[in-house]
Design an enzyme around this catalytic site. Structure first.
Site, PDB file in Angstrom:
ATOM      1  N   GLU A   1      -5.828 -18.789  -2.161  1.00 37.14           N
ATOM      2  CA  GLU A   1      -4.977 -19.409  -1.146  1.00 37.14           C
ATOM      3  C   GLU A   1      -3.628 -18.699  -1.067  1.00 37.14           C
ATOM      4  O   GLU A   1      -2.984 -18.487  -2.089  1.00 37.14           O
ATOM      5  CB  GLU A   1      -4.730 -20.881  -1.531  1.00 37.14           C
ATOM      6  CG  GLU A   1      -5.204 -21.866  -0.499  1.00 37.14           C
ATOM      7  CD  GLU A   1      -5.119 -23.309  -1.001  1.00 37.14           C
ATOM      8  OE1 GLU A   1      -5.951 -24.107  -0.584  1.00 37.14           O
ATOM      9  OE2 GLU A   1      -4.204 -23.616  -1.789  1.00 37.14           O
TER      10      GLU A   1
ATOM     11  N   ASN B   1      -8.082 -26.306   7.113  1.00 35.01           N
ATOM     12  CA  ASN B   1      -9.357 -27.013   7.142  1.00 35.01           C
ATOM     13  C   ASN B   1      -9.077 -28.497   7.321  1.00 35.01           C
ATOM     14  O   ASN B   1      -8.269 -29.068   6.603  1.00 35.01           O
ATOM     15  CB  ASN B   1     -10.074 -26.750   5.798  1.00 35.01           C
ATOM     16  CG  ASN B   1     -11.428 -27.414   5.717  1.00 35.01           C
ATOM     17  OD1 ASN B   1     -11.817 -28.171   6.605  1.00 35.01           O
ATOM     18  ND2 ASN B   1     -12.149 -27.128   4.647  1.00 35.01           N
TER      19      ASN B   1
ATOM     20  N   GLY C   1     -10.764 -21.987  -2.941  1.00 33.42           N
ATOM     21  CA  GLY C   1     -10.746 -20.528  -2.823  1.00 33.42           C
ATOM     22  C   GLY C   1      -9.329 -20.006  -2.930  1.00 33.42           C
ATOM     23  O   GLY C   1      -8.350 -20.761  -2.940  1.00 33.42           O
TER      24      GLY C   1
ATOM     25  N   THR D   1     -17.633 -26.295   0.895  1.00 36.01           N
ATOM     26  CA  THR D   1     -18.085 -27.664   0.692  1.00 36.01           C
ATOM     27  C   THR D   1     -19.316 -27.948   1.549  1.00 36.01           C
ATOM     28  O   THR D   1     -20.265 -28.590   1.103  1.00 36.01           O
ATOM     29  CB  THR D   1     -16.947 -28.636   1.023  1.00 36.01           C
ATOM     30  OG1 THR D   1     -15.827 -28.278   0.209  1.00 36.01           O
ATOM     31  CG2 THR D   1     -17.333 -30.055   0.735  1.00 36.01           C
TER      32      THR D   1
ATOM     33  N   SER E   1     -10.035 -21.401   1.627  1.00 40.21           N
ATOM     34  CA  SER E   1     -10.055 -22.743   2.185  1.00 40.21           C
ATOM     35  C   SER E   1     -10.539 -22.713   3.634  1.00 40.21           C
ATOM     36  O   SER E   1     -10.032 -21.930   4.441  1.00 40.21           O
ATOM     37  CB  SER E   1      -8.647 -23.316   2.091  1.00 40.21           C
ATOM     38  OG  SER E   1      -8.654 -24.621   2.557  1.00 40.21           O
ATOM     39  N   GLY E   2     -11.513 -23.553   3.945  1.00 42.27           N
ATOM     40  CA  GLY E   2     -12.020 -23.639   5.305  1.00 42.27           C
ATOM     41  C   GLY E   2     -13.141 -22.659   5.605  1.00 42.27           C
ATOM     42  O   GLY E   2     -13.597 -22.557   6.733  1.00 42.27           O
TER      43      GLY E   2
ATOM     44  N   SER F   1     -10.280 -30.383   3.882  1.00 37.43           N
ATOM     45  CA  SER F   1     -10.122 -29.451   2.770  1.00 37.43           C
ATOM     46  C   SER F   1     -10.206 -30.183   1.442  1.00 37.43           C
ATOM     47  O   SER F   1      -9.563 -31.217   1.247  1.00 37.43           O
ATOM     48  CB  SER F   1      -8.764 -28.764   2.904  1.00 37.43           C
ATOM     49  OG  SER F   1      -8.607 -27.865   1.843  1.00 37.43           O
ATOM     50  N   SER F   2     -11.031 -29.639   0.544  1.00 38.22           N
ATOM     51  CA  SER F   2     -11.135 -30.260  -0.782  1.00 38.22           C
ATOM     52  C   SER F   2      -9.875 -29.904  -1.548  1.00 38.22           C
ATOM     53  O   SER F   2      -9.530 -28.742  -1.688  1.00 38.22           O
ATOM     54  CB  SER F   2     -12.340 -29.712  -1.537  1.00 38.22           C
ATOM     55  OG  SER F   2     -13.401 -29.454  -0.661  1.00 38.22           O
TER      56      SER F   2
HETATM   57  N1  LIG Z   1     -22.558 -24.073   8.100  1.00 36.09           N
HETATM   58  C1  LIG Z   1     -21.691 -24.688   8.878  1.00 36.09           C
HETATM   59  N2  LIG Z   1     -22.073 -25.101  10.101  1.00 36.09           N
HETATM   60  C2  LIG Z   1     -21.213 -25.736  10.906  1.00 36.09           C
HETATM   61  N3  LIG Z   1     -19.934 -25.964  10.590  1.00 36.09           N
HETATM   62  C3  LIG Z   1     -19.482 -25.553   9.398  1.00 36.09           C
HETATM   63  C4  LIG Z   1     -20.335 -24.898   8.477  1.00 36.09           C
HETATM   64  N4  LIG Z   1     -19.619 -24.609   7.376  1.00 36.09           N
HETATM   65  C5  LIG Z   1     -18.372 -25.078   7.594  1.00 36.09           C
HETATM   66  N5  LIG Z   1     -18.282 -25.653   8.806  1.00 36.09           N
HETATM   67  C6  LIG Z   1     -17.097 -26.265   9.402  1.00 36.09           C
HETATM   68  O1  LIG Z   1     -15.961 -25.798   8.703  1.00 36.09           O
HETATM   69  C7  LIG Z   1     -15.234 -26.844   8.154  1.00 36.09           C
HETATM   70  C8  LIG Z   1     -14.669 -26.472   6.810  1.00 36.09           C
HETATM   71  O2  LIG Z   1     -15.712 -26.283   5.898  1.00 36.09           O
HETATM   72  P1  LIG Z   1     -15.564 -26.647   4.388  1.00 36.09           P
HETATM   73  O3  LIG Z   1     -16.911 -26.512   3.789  1.00 36.09           O
HETATM   74  O4  LIG Z   1     -14.916 -27.946   4.217  1.00 36.09           O
HETATM   75  O5  LIG Z   1     -14.649 -25.523   3.850  1.00 36.09           O
HETATM   76  P2  LIG Z   1     -14.138 -25.267   2.389  1.00 36.09           P
HETATM   77  O6  LIG Z   1     -14.799 -26.257   1.507  1.00 36.09           O
HETATM   78  O7  LIG Z   1     -14.566 -23.892   2.078  1.00 36.09           O
HETATM   79  O8  LIG Z   1     -12.699 -25.399   2.426  1.00 36.09           O
HETATM   80  C9  LIG Z   1     -16.187 -27.990   8.061  1.00 36.09           C
HETATM   81  O9  LIG Z   1     -15.536 -29.212   8.167  1.00 36.09           O
HETATM   82  C10 LIG Z   1     -17.112 -27.758   9.249  1.00 36.09           C
HETATM   83  O10 LIG Z   1     -16.539 -28.293  10.404  1.00 36.09           O
HETATM   84 MG   LIG Z   2     -14.005 -27.652   0.356  1.00 35.14          MG
END
Ligand SMILES: Nc1ncnc2c1ncn2[C@@H]1O[C@H](COP(=O)(O)OP(=O)(O)O)[C@@H](O)[C@H]1O
Ligand SMILES: [Mg+2]
Length: 1024
Positions: free
Chosen positions: A390, A163, A388, A118, A113-114, A166-167
């Site tokens: 957790e 996050n 992911g 996404t 997560s984070g 977070s989804s």
């Molecule tokens: N490629 C990226 N560039 C800039 N910020 C990112 C990037 N990937 C993730 N982030 C930051 O990290 C945060 C969490 O990412 P996210 O994709 O929601 O994580 P996950 O889906 O894996 O839990 C996002 O809200 C964003 O602020």
């Molecule tokens: Mg996500």
């Protein structure tokens, strides 16, 4: 490092930090080297690194300037190795593989997560939306695809400790492409929404975004209609985490985005209204309180909430009140209502809130799918963005499901990467030794096994009669799974490790690490129970959306619904099946720190992720065989300048070219293998030294290239100029020619018109052209269509100037045709024609029967030679009978009719009766012949009679009169005169005495003597 740097720096000029592909890492078994490479690149904002074709991405937690449209363009159609690693390279390669190999693809994005899963999936979707061909019609769909994200995130994402966005659900999205590669549709599968968040949040976390967005962004009117206040603190379901506001989130702006997105996707206004009613009703449910009534019974103490609930949910208030405080149970076939305790009522209320919210979310996904739906054949790229692995302080049923999901996906990853690797060696005919890796199948079986699996034990416990509880479930687990290498509880562990597991926990040793799960709530969450009477009330709702979420049949359906864990297990199995049918690509996301900070690289945290993402294993597998492989063509293209044999171009087979090249480079046999289409290089060292040589040769190459480039450029310039000159000359010529033609045409038209005006004048310069043209076309017309037959008397009308010539021509033409005709005539026919001409000269327009006689052919004789009397013939001596016919002779006196034969020889005619020659008439003495002008057969041969012996004129009647007379005339050399008399013929009888034959026309032929002593012949008139 310096040595490393020299070797590593060369692959691309831009990416000089670390290796951009881990397979090039010299010390590939060292986790430290691996992490150091990640760290150094991360320090330079190089967040992407490959392990072969797997992309490792480290979350930068800040915006990098690497996602512009220009960046997208840079990665279009470019091979992995030519350019620095990027999520766009994966997107593009996947897209191209789909188009060229026509195989469905999927991109599996994993990480905790984070870690940026996404975000990665959104970047991929954006890449397709921007770079794929799109028509006006499809741009709507593209917008919907993109806009589905903010909507799903509003309802399915929340701020967690890990996050801010977070989804809280798993998502698999298919993007469909048509044959041109344009996105034409999509479909989303959602997995296990974390519903418990609706009613409870851990400290520092929030409920789903939509609640805060509505309260912050909703218009005042809307809020009052929903009975809400613009203050999140007022809602019990929003205050548990003590965290209504987050600095990184702007709920007000997000609200606007979501409202707009809902419209773009095609939600109806009343659907949105229903949806917001549901959201609001969840908040009202949270604020619904219970208390003790006068008689100690449990009752609802918040009437306003109940009023709004009944309105917003579209249900009967009294029924809802009853259902929230009582339960219906069936015992021994009888329905009984029993009151709920305070705790039970709170649980029922929360269950309702979770159920309503959860189903509304599913309804949302269904609606989005309807708006993205495309029916027809398409190629597919699937994007999997699923929670992911957790691990929290307290892990519950949700974490258990999430981590089980990750076990399954990891297994798929192992199987597919190992399998594809092995398949590649096989396809290329390379022998390879299998690599040892940890197969997590044993853990998957521990969770999902048929009878001895965790889920089936949980289900059994949920359904069994008696008093099952979370603790009895734990005991059952210990009984069944005790001794399993990956399962531990407080009771099962020994003294040393016992402290690590509390009495209400079980520990699973996942492939990615150990996790303690608290059994509290397992049974309830698995049963996911909504009391029947509550369900009955909701099923009666008059809200459109709710009635689509809760089907009325559900209440009457006796079948026990599947438990949450089993549902999840089944949907995962289906997901694995979908993924297996596609060509996978991987994005492995890593979170560099737990504080969402940019620029901080927490080595321990990263090491943990590297471990459980199986990245080292992945690298080992990749390296076990050969670190580096390239198609012959690519390899030759890159390094051909290093060998005189392959520079500047290799003409033969590619494999031979590569063999020549590596021999020249001094590769040792154990360093490489040549497959069918690729060269496999075992050690990165080998490749690096080749790269170094290339680097060393580059200045010389550049010089050569520059020289030849300049030469090329000059020559190209010269060619361009030459081309331009030739082109302009050519164009000039063509247009001059055209102008000439046009002038000529105008000239002719003018002459023609003028000539037409002067056409009746004498030949003069004005009409010259016209007259010539006229003459020419008349003559050409005659030439092309001359008269075809002598009988065709038609002749074209000549122009005035040709009248005379035309007459001459017509005569000439006729004569010609006639001559040709005559030449074709046979002698027989000629004779016939000669006779016909004689007949015509005598009879034409004179005798009535003539026209009828014309088509009747003349014959040689009307009597055969057998009919001639022999005695008579003998008397003739040398004379031959040329023509004979039977005739009737009339006496000159009394007109008695007597049959006779008239025979003609070349010099005389004779009348014969039987064997007697009655009368001989020499042609020389025949004066004339008289016939009537009618259609009778009478003729009188006038013969002079100086003496008595000589018989005188002869009166004869015969058929074929015209023929007979013609024969006579012909034989007598046409000297005979033929008289044609219309009404009477006078003939000599004897010495001064004369006879007369009168002719008159009548209906039919009649011969009679009349009173005057004349012979009267009545004959029909055939022609008017
Ligand atoms: N490629 C990226 N560039 C800039 N910020 C990112 C990037 N990937 C993730 N982030 C930051 O990290 C945060 C969490 O990412 P996210 O994709 O929601 O994580 P996950 O889906 O894996 O839990 C996002 O809200 C964003 O602020
Ligand atoms: Mg996500």
């Amino acid at each position: 490092y310096i040595v490393h740097l020299v070797m590593e720096s060369t692959l691309t000029a831009r990416d000089r930090v670390g290796v951009q592909d881990f397979v090039l890492l010299e010390n590939y078994t060292s986790e430290a080297a691996f992490i150091e490479n990640l760290r150094r690149r991360f320090g330079e904002n190089l967040i992407y690194t490959y392990i072969g074709s797997v992309l490792v991405s480290v979350n930068p937690n800040k915006d990098l300037e690497i996602y512009s449209k220009a960046h997208m363009e840079r990665y279009r159609g470019v091979s992995f190795y030519e350019i620095s690693p990027h999520i766009y390279a994966v997107s593009d390669n996947t897209y191209r593989a789909m188009r060229t190999e026509r195989r469905d693809q999927c991109i599996l994005i994993s990480g905790e997560s984070g870690a940026g899963k996404t975000e990665a999936s959104k970047k991929i979707l954006q890449y397709y939306a921007t770079t794929c061909p799109v028509t006006d019609h499809l741009s709507t769909l593209r917008d919907r695809l993109l806009q589905s994200n903010p909507v799903l995130e509003a309802f399915g994402n929340a701020k967690t400790l890990r996050n801010d966005n977070s989804s809280r659900f798993g998502k698999y999205m298919d993007v469909q492409f048509d044959f041109r590669g344009a996105p034409i549709g999509g479909h989303i599968l959602n997995y296990l929404l974390e519903k418990s968040r609706v009613v409870h949040q851990n400290h520092g976390e929030r409920n789903f975004h939509i609640f805060y967005q509505l309260l912050e962004g909703g218009e005042q009117d809307l809020l009052s209609k929903l009975g809400l206040e613009r203050n999140a603190q007022k809602y019990q379901y929003l205050v548990k985490g003590c965290c209504p506001r987050v600095s990184s989130i702007n709920d007000k702006n997000d609200w606007r985005t979501v409202r707009k997105a809902l419209t773009v996707i095609g939600f109806h206004e009343d659907e949105v209204e229903d949806l917001l009613n549901i959201i609001a009703s969840v908040l009202h449910l949270g604020n619904t309180q219970f208390g003790e009534g006068k008689n100690g019974e449990n009752q609802i103490t918040t009437e306003t909430q109940l009023k709004y609930l009944s309105k917003l949910l579209g249900v009967d208030g009294a029924a809802l009140r009853e259902a929230l405080t009582h339960k219906k149970i069936t015992a021994k076939g009888e329905e009984m209502i029993s009151p709920l305790s305070f705790e039970q009522a709170v649980a029922a209320r929360d269950a309702l809130a979770k159920a309503v919210y959860g189903r509304a979310f599913t309804w949302l996904v269904v609606k989005i799918n309807q708006s993205l739906a495309f029916k027809g054949s398409s190629s597919v790229i699937g994007l999997l963005d699923i929670y992911g692995f957790e691990v929290f302080q307290h892990n519950s049923f949700e974490q258990f499901c999430i981590n089980y999901c990750n076990e399954k996906l990891h297994q798929l990853f192992i199987e597919l990467t190992l399998k594809s690797e092995q398949e590649e060696y096989e396809a290329e005919g390379i022998t390879w030794e299998p690599v040892k890796y940890f197969d997590n199948k044993i853990i998957c079986d521990l969770v999902e096994g048929k009878h001895k699996g965790l889920i089936s034990i949980l289900d059994e416990e949920c359904l069994r009669p008696g008093e099952p509880s979370d603790i009895s479930f734990l005991e059952k687990l210990e009984d069944t799974l005790g001794g399993h290498a990956h399962f531990v509880t407080h009771k099962l562990s020994n003294g040393k490790t016992r402290k690590a597991v509390s009495r209400e926990e079980f520990k699973l040793i996942h492939y990615a690490g150990e996790v303690n799960y608290s059994v509290n709530g397992f049974l309830d969450k698995n049963k996911d129970l909504l009391y029947r009477n509550l369900k009955e009330v909701i099923c009666q709702s008059n809200s459109q959306v709710l009635s689509q979420c809760f089907h009325r049949e559900e209440v009457t359906d006796q079948k026990r619904p599947e438990t949450a864990a089993t549902q999840f297990k089944n949907s995962l199995a289906k997901l694995i099946e979908i993924l297996m049918s596609k060509e996978p690509s991987y994005v492995r996301c890593i979170k560099p720190n737990d504080a969402k900070q940019s620029g901080r690289f927490d080595e321990a945290l990263v090491r943990h992720q590297v471990k459980y993402l199986g990245l080292m294993e992945n690298l080992r597998v990749r390296r076990a065989g050969f670190a580096y492989r390239r198609h012959y063509e690519t390899f030759l293209q890159r390094y051909k300048s290093l060998c005189p044999g392959t520079w500047p171009n290799w003409q033969g087979r590619l494999a031979d070219g590569v063999a020549t090249l590596v021999q020249h480079l001094g590769y040792k046999p154990e360093e490489y293998k040549l497959g069918k289409t690729k060269i496999f290089i075992r050690f990165p060292k080998t490749l690096f030294s080749t790269e170094d040589s290339l680097e060393a040769r580059r200045p010389a190459l550049v010089l050569t290239l520059q020289t030849s480039w300049r030469g090329y450029r000059e020559r190209a310039k010269y060619l361009r100029i030459r081309q331009a000159v030739i082109q302009s000359a050519w164009r000039g010529m063509i247009s001059r020619q055209k102008a000439r033609r046009r002038r000529h045409a105008v000239d002719i038209i003018r002459k023609f018109i003028k000539g037409f005006i002067y056409r009746h004048y004498e030949r003069c310069p004005e009409n010259e052209y016209f007259l010539d043209h006229q003459r020419f076309s008349f003559l050409m017309m005659l030439f092309r269509n001359p008269p075809k037959s002598v009988l065709d008397k038609s002749w074209p009308i000549p122009p005035p100037c040709l009248t005379e010539a035309s007459e001459h021509l017509c005569r000439l033409c006729m004569r010609n045709m006639m001559r040709a005709y005559c030449r074709r005539i046979q002698p027989e026919w000629k004779k016939q024609m000669e006779q016909k001409v004689v007949a015509s000269q005598i009879f034409k327009d004179q005798k009535d029967s003539y026209p009828q006689s014309v088509p009747k052919l003349f014959v040689a004789s009307r009597l055969n030679s057998e009919e001639f009397n022999l005695k008579v013939i003998q008397t003739l001596g040398n004379d031959k009978v040329k023509y004979g016919i039977a005739v009737t002779k009339y006496d000159r006196r009394g007109y008695k009719a007597r049959p006779r034969q008239l025979l003609l020889t070349s010099s005389f005619a004779m009348l014969v009766a039987e064997a007697k020659l009655k009368q001989r008439i020499d042609y020389a003495t025949l004066r004339s012949i008289s016939v009537s002008s009618l259609s009778d057969g009478f003729m009188v041969l006038h013969v002079p009679s100086e003496d008595n012996k000589q018989k005188s004129d002869v009166v004869l009647q015969c058929d074929h009169l015209i023929e007979v007379v013609t024969k006579l005339a012909t034989m007598a050399d046409k000297k005979i005169k033929v008289n044609m008399s219309p009404d009477s013929i006078t003939f000599a009888v004897a010495r001064g005495k004369e006879g007369v034959i009168d002719f008159t026309s009548g209906p039919e032929l009649k011969v009679a003597k009349c009173k005057k002593g004349h012979l009267l012949v009545t004959a029909p008139k055939l022609n008017p």
